[in-house]
Design an enzyme around this catalytic site. Structure first.
Site: not given
Ligand code: SAH
Length: 230
Positions: A12, A78, A172-173, A196
């Protein structure tokens, strides 16, 4: 003026660092912070790592340790709202913590005493984002963003969050950053590009679109910065 530009994951902020080109790197409380002077202002840039706790730490550090007077967040999210598709941009009008729950005491979801269910983002920067969108020929949607320490990949959970908070997107932030900025009186702007639809395909969609959506968001945030420094 000192501006903070924040993300949660390396992807990001990578496009932002690339655009800035020259910066110094320092470490603080287990994270890297990148500092640069850009046009007439000082920037501090960082990714926090995922979730409410890490993002709280980073936002606080950017303000209290690095002296940021304004914060812009760039990242992916998302979609809840059916009108938001992968790559679309959403500007948060207000944010809430969807996983904060002391409803056993009769309080609403997202609420704790002396807190509030929603924290509002800076109105001036939201206005500015409309001008920027217009100039870039892009459509942006304004809406409510719900934050929690969960990657939501479940239609029922997503719909519950949408209904309970009238939320349009989730991540998530955002809300934790909002709480910090609000408490410390620092105007903030939270932008997310959709990666997504928070449904059963969310993890696959996320992996496929993280980079392109992160770039969409970062480019927009840098245009915002260009406007703010003028
Ligand atoms: N790909 C990472 C995990 C990503 S967690 C790994 O495997 O290490 C998702 C991140 O994208 C978080 O920072 C959140 O802010 C954002 N995000 C995108 N889609 C999301 C969803 N469906 N639910 C929660 N957070 C989402």
């Amino acid at each position: 003026m000192k501006l903070a530009i924040m993300g949660a994951m390396p992807e990001e902020i990578a496009p932002i660092l690339q655009r800035i080109g020259t910066y110094t790197t320092s470490e603080y409380a287990g994270n890297k912070y990148y500092e640069a002077s850009y046009k007439d202002v000082d920037l501090v840039i960082a990714y926090s790592k995922i979730g409410k706790v890490f993002s709280t730490l980073t936002a606080t550090t950017m303000i209290e340790h690095f002296g940021a007077q304004r914060l812009l967040f760039s990242g992916v999210a998302g979609a809840i709202s059916a009108s938001l598709k992968v790559g679309d941009l959403i500007v948060a009008t207000k944010l809430t913590q969807h996983d904060l729950d002391i409803t056993a005491f009769g309080h609403p979801y997202g609420y704790v005493p002396e807190g509030s269910v929603f924290v509002e983002a800076d109105k001036e920067m939201i206005e500015l984002s409309k001008i920027v969108a217009n100039e870039m020929g892009k459509t942006i949607q304004e809406g409510i963003i719900a934050t929690g320490d969960q990657f939501v990949a479940d239609e029922a959970r997503k719909n519950w969050i949408g209904k309970t908070f009238s939320a349009d997107a989730l991540e998530m932030e955002g809300a934790s950053v909002a709480v910090v900025c609000d408490a410390l009186d620092v105007p903030f702007f939270i932008l997310r590009a959709i990666s997504d639809a928070a449904d059963m395909d969310a993890s696959f969609s996320f992996d496929e679109f993280l980079e392109t959506s992160a770039v969409e968001s970062a480019e927009f945030v840098m245009k915002m910065v260009d406007k703010l420094v003028r």
